[in-house]
Design a protein around this motif. Structure first.
Motif, PDB file in Angstrom:
ATOM      1  N   GLN A  41       0.841  -1.201   0.000  1.00 59.74           N
ATOM      2  CA  GLN A  41       0.000   0.000   0.000  1.00 59.74           C
ATOM      3  C   GLN A  41       0.864   1.235   0.000  1.00 59.74           C
ATOM      4  O   GLN A  41       0.594   2.219  -0.689  1.00 59.74           O
ATOM      5  CB  GLN A  41      -0.925  -0.043   1.243  1.00 59.74           C
ATOM      6  N   LYS A  44       2.298   1.522  -3.410  1.00 62.00           N
ATOM      7  CA  LYS A  44       1.293   2.022  -4.333  1.00 62.00           C
ATOM      8  C   LYS A  44       1.159   3.520  -4.225  1.00 62.00           C
ATOM      9  O   LYS A  44       1.093   4.242  -5.223  1.00 62.00           O
ATOM     10  CB  LYS A  44      -0.048   1.334  -4.050  1.00 62.00           C
ATOM     11  N   CYS A  45       1.176   3.980  -2.991  1.00 66.11           N
ATOM     12  CA  CYS A  45       1.058   5.445  -2.819  1.00 66.11           C
ATOM     13  C   CYS A  45       2.255   6.156  -3.403  1.00 66.11           C
ATOM     14  O   CYS A  45       2.141   7.197  -4.046  1.00 66.11           O
ATOM     15  CB  CYS A  45       0.917   5.751  -1.311  1.00 66.11           C
ATOM     16  N   GLN A  46       3.414   5.521  -3.140  1.00 63.87           N
ATOM     17  CA  GLN A  46       4.618   6.141  -3.701  1.00 63.87           C
ATOM     18  C   GLN A  46       4.586   6.120  -5.224  1.00 63.87           C
ATOM     19  O   GLN A  46       4.958   7.097  -5.880  1.00 63.87           O
ATOM     20  CB  GLN A  46       5.870   5.403  -3.177  1.00 63.87           C
ATOM     21  N   VAL A  47       4.175   4.902  -5.738  1.00 63.67           N
ATOM     22  CA  VAL A  47       4.117   4.802  -7.225  1.00 63.67           C
ATOM     23  C   VAL A  47       3.103   5.778  -7.777  1.00 63.67           C
ATOM     24  O   VAL A  47       3.352   6.435  -8.797  1.00 63.67           O
ATOM     25  CB  VAL A  47       3.778   3.350  -7.651  1.00 63.67           C
ATOM     26  N   THR A  48       1.979   5.882  -7.081  1.00 70.69           N
ATOM     27  CA  THR A  48       0.944   6.818  -7.563  1.00 70.69           C
ATOM     28  C   THR A  48       1.475   8.232  -7.546  1.00 70.69           C
ATOM     29  O   THR A  48       1.273   9.018  -8.472  1.00 70.69           O
ATOM     30  CB  THR A  48      -0.328   6.719  -6.700  1.00 70.69           C
ATOM     31  N   GLU A  49       2.141   8.529  -6.486  1.00 70.73           N
ATOM     32  CA  GLU A  49       2.699   9.879  -6.376  1.00 70.73           C
ATOM     33  C   GLU A  49       3.751  10.095  -7.462  1.00 70.73           C
ATOM     34  O   GLU A  49       3.800  11.151  -8.103  1.00 70.73           O
ATOM     35  CB  GLU A  49       3.300  10.056  -4.963  1.00 70.73           C
ATOM     36  N   ASN A  51       4.037   8.461 -10.242  1.00 69.19           N
ATOM     37  CA  ASN A  51       3.365   8.486 -11.550  1.00 69.19           C
ATOM     38  C   ASN A  51       2.741   9.843 -11.825  1.00 69.19           C
ATOM     39  O   ASN A  51       2.814  10.354 -12.935  1.00 69.19           O
ATOM     40  CB  ASN A  51       2.302   7.383 -11.595  1.00 69.19           C
ATOM     41  N   GLN A  52       2.172  10.404 -10.767  1.00 70.35           N
ATOM     42  CA  GLN A  52       1.562  11.720 -10.950  1.00 70.35           C
ATOM     43  C   GLN A  52       2.613  12.742 -11.332  1.00 70.35           C
ATOM     44  O   GLN A  52       2.413  13.586 -12.203  1.00 70.35           O
ATOM     45  CB  GLN A  52       0.833  12.124  -9.648  1.00 70.35           C
ATOM     46  N   GLN A  55       3.661  11.965 -14.761  1.00 70.38           N
ATOM     47  CA  GLN A  55       2.652  12.438 -15.727  1.00 70.38           C
ATOM     48  C   GLN A  55       2.738  13.944 -15.883  1.00 70.38           C
ATOM     49  O   GLN A  55       2.657  14.461 -17.009  1.00 70.38           O
ATOM     50  CB  GLN A  55       1.246  12.030 -15.268  1.00 70.38           C
TER      51      GLN A  55
END
Length: 765
Positions: A41, A44-49, A51-52, A55
């Motif tokens: 988890q 995921k947050c790190q990857v999401t961050e 990725n953001q 992006q």
């Protein structure tokens, strides 16, 4: 099924054992997994961050990449477009050039452009729509170019057909100028005798061919030459724009239809040749009609000759020669037909000069013209006949208007003027002071001048026919002989034989023909001088003038004899003898006295005649008078002749003998003229002397006193005298037959009559 269920229960027990065996590991794994879930988890947050953040950071890059992609695509499209345009622009430029050439009517370059466009440019350009449209238009453009060039050719053919006359006129002018130059050079090299002959001839008749006809038409085929200088005659080829022919020839050659073009051109030109060679029905009426005809023919063949030498194979030598043979035959036939209608020698002469120029012009272009000169030699005979008819009228007019009197000359100037017209020399006449009379009348110098004019006319026709001097001389002499022996001879015979011609006129005709006969050798010299052929040349034709004038003189002499006899007959018709007169008169009859006076005055006019002519006329008149008197005495209407009438007749015969003895015409020897009356004299002596015994005894002997007395004549007259004596005796005395003297004389007459009849019968046997 039971086994299956048993097997399933077995497998379930094994699975349960296995799970029980591994359960702790499973719990551990779940525990570990729960731990991993937390970490995952976080991850995921790190990857999401991350990725953001990625992006957010990649948006600009994507925009740049997209822009780069678009740029690369545009570059590729531009390169492709540039390459295509590189192939299409030449097509468009070529097509534009084609359109300009079509608008400028430069069809042969347009055809070449079209060929290049089709073979090179369009295949390289690709299959674009406009290329397809262009490719579809190419056959139509070719057809259009072919049709337009053919239209130009038709315009050209029509134009040269209309202007063949002007083209030919120019070519003939050029030939005339060249001939004039050649003649000028020749004349400078001619001898002094030649210059003298030209001065004597003074030939001034030339065909006027110098009319100004500038070409102002602006249609195809004929150029505008109005600005040419008057002294410079442009070449015939310079007047014609042959570019339509060349252009059409090249176009059809490129199109692969050269044979079609050649056949069309030759066919059309043959049709035009037939039109040109068809003369107008009234061509023979004027020289301009012939000139127009010749100009058209020359113009036609000048064009064909130029086409022959400037194109390769459009026309060939065989084709041109075939056309020329056709033209030559038709031209000669037309000239023979139309010239036969001509009756004017001047028109024939002008026509001959025009034909010579026509022949020389075409000969300069290499066409054979020998047949034309042969035809001119045929026309020479027609020209001679027309000249003879014209001179026949001239001679008749001269003879009709002549006064048949010697020409009076009042001054040396008049004498010199006549001497210039007629070669007359008379030393005796020169000694006589002015005024004086020439022996001949006006028609002698006039006829001589007309003879020279005729010779000049013949010479004019023979010029420029490429004849030798000998041929010209022979032609002139033969024509002059025809003039002398046929025309002049007939005119002289007409003048001699016409009604109401007097003896004085006949005498003057004899004198005139004598002088004309003496001038014949001058005519011989005259012909020799103008032809430069000596009169003593072998086979040279001699003039028949001497025989012509001799025949005319003999005819005039015969006419004089006939007229004299007719005059004598007219006087004898006035004779009115009383054949029953008892006593004759002492003087000659009135009619005979008038007749003798007429003969004396007539023979006095014969002083200018040659001696033999006058003597023959006088002897003929006396013989005719003697014969007519004898016929008068013996004619059947006179049934009786008294001795008194015979005495009167004897007095008249003696008067005739006195006339003969007086010598009305000098030159008779002794009593030669008396021999004309010897028959009458011996007959009258026989009857007046009644010397029948001598006549009958000596008849047939050469020394007979009455040798000229014919027994038939003596018998006829004796019977008339016998009838007269019987009738007289019967009237005077009904018993006269019983008188002894009368009876004896009658018996004597009967005896003589019987003897004469026996003599006649003996002679006939």
């Amino acid at each position: 099924m039971d086994k299956l269920e048993g097997r399933i229960r077995n497998h379930d027990r094994e699975i349960e054992k296995m799970c029980n065996h591994h359960f702790q590991g499973f719990v551990d794994s779940i525990t570990e997994l729960l731990k991993v879930r937390g970490e995952a988890q976080k991850l995921k947050c790190q990857v999401t961050e991350t990725n953001q953040k990625l992006q957010n950071d990649g948006k600009e890059l994507l925009t740049s990449m997209d822009e780069l992609r678009q740029c690369r695509l545009q570059q590729r499209n531009i390169a492709t477009t540039t390459d295509k345009l590189t192939h299409c622009l030449p097509v468009l430029e070529m097509y534009s050039k084609l359109q300009e050439q079509m608008r400028a009517k430069r069809y042969y370059p347009a055809l070449r452009t079209l060929e290049q466009l089709e073979e090179s440019c369009l295949p390289q350009a690709g299959s674009y729509r406009f290329c397809t449209i262009m490719a579809e238009n190419i056959p139509r453009l070719r057809t259009h170019i072919r049709d337009v060039s053919m239209s130009d050719l038709k315009d050209f053919l029509e134009s040269i057909r209309k202007h063949s006359d002007k083209i030919g006129e120019t070519a003939m002018k050029q030939a005339q100028v060249q001939i004039a130059r050649d003649n000028a050079v020749t004349s400078q090299q001619r001898s002094a005798s030649g210059r003298r002959i030209r001065k004597e001839m003074c030939l001034g008749t030339k065909v006027d061919r110098n009319g100004s006809n500038p070409f102002s038409e602006k249609d195809s085929g004929i150029l505008d030459v109005e600005d040419e200088e008057e002294n410079e005659i442009p070449g015939a080829q310079d007047l014609v724009d042959f570019s339509p022919v060349y252009r059409c020839l090249h176009i059809y050659t490129v199109l692969g239809a050269r044979d079609t073009f050649e056949n069309y051109y030759r066919k059309q030109r043959r049709k035009q040749a037939r039109l040109v060679l068809q003369p107008h029905s009234n061509m023979h009426e004027t020289l301009e009609g012939y000139r127009h005809y010749f100009n058209q023919i020359v113009g036609f063949f000048v064009v064909e000759d130029h086409i022959l030498h400037t194109t390769q194979g459009l026309v060939n030598r065989a084709y041109v020669e075939e056309l020329w043979e056709l033209a030559l035959s038709k031209t000669i036939a037309a000239l023979r037909t139309h010239s036969s209608y001509c009756t004017d020698p001047d028109l024939i002469l002008d026509l001959k000069n025009l034909i010579v120029l026509f022949a020389d012009t075409l000969q300069g272009y290499g066409f054979p013209v020998n047949q034309l000169f042969d035809m001119l030699l045929e026309m020479r005979d027609q020209y001679g006949e027309i000249l003879l008819k014209k001179w026949n009228q001239s001679f008749r007019q001269i003879l009709d208007q002549d006064n048949y009197s010697p020409i009076p000359v009042a001054s040396p100037e008049e004498y010199q003027r006549i001497a210039c017209q007629f070669p007359f020399q008379d030393p005796e006449l020169d000694k006589i002071p002015f005024p004086k009379k020439l022996p001949f009348s006006e028609f002698v110098p006039k006829v001589y001048s007309q003879l020279k004019e005729f010779i000049y006319a013949c010479l004019k026709y023979s010029e420029d026919l490429h004849l030798s001097s000998t041929e010209i001389d022979d032609m002139i002499r033969k024509s002059t002989n025809l003039l002398l022996t046929r025309t002049l001879s007939h005119c002289l015979q007409y003048a001699i034989k016409k009604k109401n011609v007097g003896l004085a006129e006949l005498v003057q005709i004899i004198i005139n023909t004598t002088h004309l006969e003496q001038s014949c050798h001058y005519l011989e010299e005259f012909i020799s001088n103008i032809t430069n052929v000596p009169p003593d040349t072998i086979n040279a034709t001699k003039l028949y003038g001497t025989s012509t004038f001799k025949d005319a003189r003999h005819a005039a002499e015969e006419e004089i004899y006939t007229n004299l006899n007719q005059k004598i007959d007219q006087f004898l018709q006035l004779a009115d003898y009383d054949w029953t007169a008892a006593q004759g008169g002492a003087q000659a009859s009135d009619y005979l006295s008038d007749l003798i006076a007429f003969l004396c005055s007539t023979f006095a006019v014969f002083t200018h005649l040659p001696g033999k002519v006058a003597q023959t006329a006088c002897m003929s008149a006396c013989k005719h008078l003697s014969t007519s008197l004898l016929q008068l005495l013996l004619e059947a209407d006179v049934r009786q002749v008294s001795m008194g009438a015979l005495q009167q007749f004897n007095v008249d015969v003696k008067e005739c003998e006195r006339f003969a003895r007086a010598g009305p015409v000098p030159g008779f020897q002794g009593d030669t003229l008396l021999l004309a009356f010897i028959d009458l004299r011996q007959l009258l002596d026989l009857f007046t002397q009644w010397d029948w015994s001598t006549y009958l005894a000596d008849y047939g002997r050469p020394t007979c006193k009455y040798l000229r007395v014919n027994p038939h004549t003596a018998l006829a007259l004796l019977e008339k005298i016998s009838r007269s004596m019987k009738d007289t005796s019967r009237k005077n005395n009904m018993f006269a037959q019983f008188r002894k003297n009368e009876r004896d004389k009658q018996k004597l007459i009967d005896t003589v009559v019987k003897q004469l009849r026996n003599l006649i019968a003996t002679n006939q046997a």
